[in-house]
Design an enzyme around this catalytic site. Sequence first.
Site, PDB file in Angstrom:
ATOM      1  CE  LYS A  72      -4.961  -5.919  -2.753  1.00  0.00           C
ATOM      2  NZ  LYS A  72      -4.823  -4.551  -2.187  1.00  0.00           N
ATOM      3  CB  SER A 108      -1.147  -3.820  -2.542  1.00  0.00           C
ATOM      4  OG  SER A 108      -2.400  -3.604  -1.884  1.00  0.00           O
ATOM      5  CB  SER A 162      -3.474  -0.601  -1.766  1.00  0.00           C
ATOM      6  OG  SER A 162      -2.199  -0.686  -1.202  1.00  0.00           O
TER       7      SER A 162
END
Lengths: 463, 63
Positions: free
Chosen positions: A78, A153, A177
């Site tokens: 990420k 996210s 997330s």
Amino acid sequence: MSAILTIAEAAKQIAAKKLSPVELAKTHLDRIKRLDPQLNAFLMVTEERALADAKAAEARQMSGSLRGPLDGIPIAHKDIYGTAGIRTTAHSKLLEDNVPTRDAHTVKKWADAGTVMLGKLSTHEFAFGGPSFDLPWPPARNPWNREHFTAGSSSGTGAAVAAGLILGGTGSDTGGSIRGPAALCGIAGIKPTYGLSSRAGILPLAFSLDHAGPMAWTSEDCALLLQGMAGHDPEDPASVNRPVADFTAEVGKGVKGLRIGVVRHFFETDHRASDATRAGIDSAMDFFRKEGAEVRDITLSPAADYHAVGYLLMINEAFTLHAPWMRDRFKDYGELFRDRVALAATFSGADIVQATRRRRLLCREMATAMEDLDIIVSASQPGEAPRIADVPKWANMEKPSFTMPCNVTGFPAISICTGFGQGGLPVSMQLSGKPFTEPTLFRAAHAYETATSWRNKRPAMAA
Amino acid sequence: MSASPIDEAELKVLLARAGLPHSPEQVKAILPGAEIVQRLLARVNAPLPREAEPALTFKVEQK
């Protein structure tokens, strides 16, 4: 059976010299080239680095010096995880040219374990503002239906794992997330116990709620990946200094004797989940009972109480971090991030202390509820992924989240797929446990996943 | 747990005091979120017992 390997399968084949790490990396790089233009899961593909990592893994394979089950496994991070010499943007114009000089602690640990890094994955801006269409890069799309949302996210990780672009990846979880994208993309994702994995070198959203964890196709793969992430790091003040458990130790032991509490009011009345989500949980509880677990309903405070505490603390801590930039470079943020975080201006220090006091009560409530339980079950998300164009700016505030309770309390929680809804997109459930009981969560999740057929079905575009 | 109302004028003042000067259009765009925050605040500000101290959010032995 899907042709895309799990990490556990690939590790066995690599160990047996039946699978070349270089060929595996090339296969996944080809998949990225072919499929990612439709998904936007990657912000950057690090092909040279991937091939170098893969060659090094293959050399160890040939010399009989493999470092363990993650050696030669294609992964990606990420884009809030700092990567030395490789751009780390948080999917934001503000960090468009940010090149860290050090790896995040967890990035280094995975590299040391022999993983093959394929690139950096899209996120919501600073792990909060999304899905946004006013950032330098577009939002990730859901591989089950590209018109639909991935949740966030850790959106790129969810999409990339589901589409088989990578076998596993990193996520971060401040209010859900990791578990949200895992749920909507039909994969597994675990938010570990607060303090189990270091956040050092990861761009923060909210110090007291942030967790670093893995996402993969199966819970067993998450266990393998978490083994490579967990451990004390003095650079993260929240990092615990205690022995790391063997996360696969209980995998395959079944669920006989486990005591499971279902927080039914969370997903039936507090925030009613879809029929398919509720049916999936009911079916899973039938399975657990049949296999010898003791299952009963339990009652906690309303999900809205956990949500209010978590959300206010999150935007308060995020504003504290971002205030200087928000004052000077307001327009460089996407609208969703800046408008959500600006709301911290509307409450006081006394409100935050009150939220913190209530947090303590909620931590105590959950600990008390778990005294005679091993696992608490709830939904991960209210249903299938909505259309990405239909996600309102305030969607993650309006209704209570099912994932926030474990950010507020720091307890570990995993999301796994429980089937598909009317729209053909995945639905899911969430298993949470006492602090540092991740092996028990993996035990139950693996028992369910291997008894059902959901892990055999990939998105059509990934075939 | 009723929420206190917030209007555009008050929101504009609060944002400015935080160093975030907003145009009238931007204030209007944030107002629905501010109204939700008021509901969250009402929930956390419900009366608490005195022993709810923030210093012990996490159990010491968890560390």
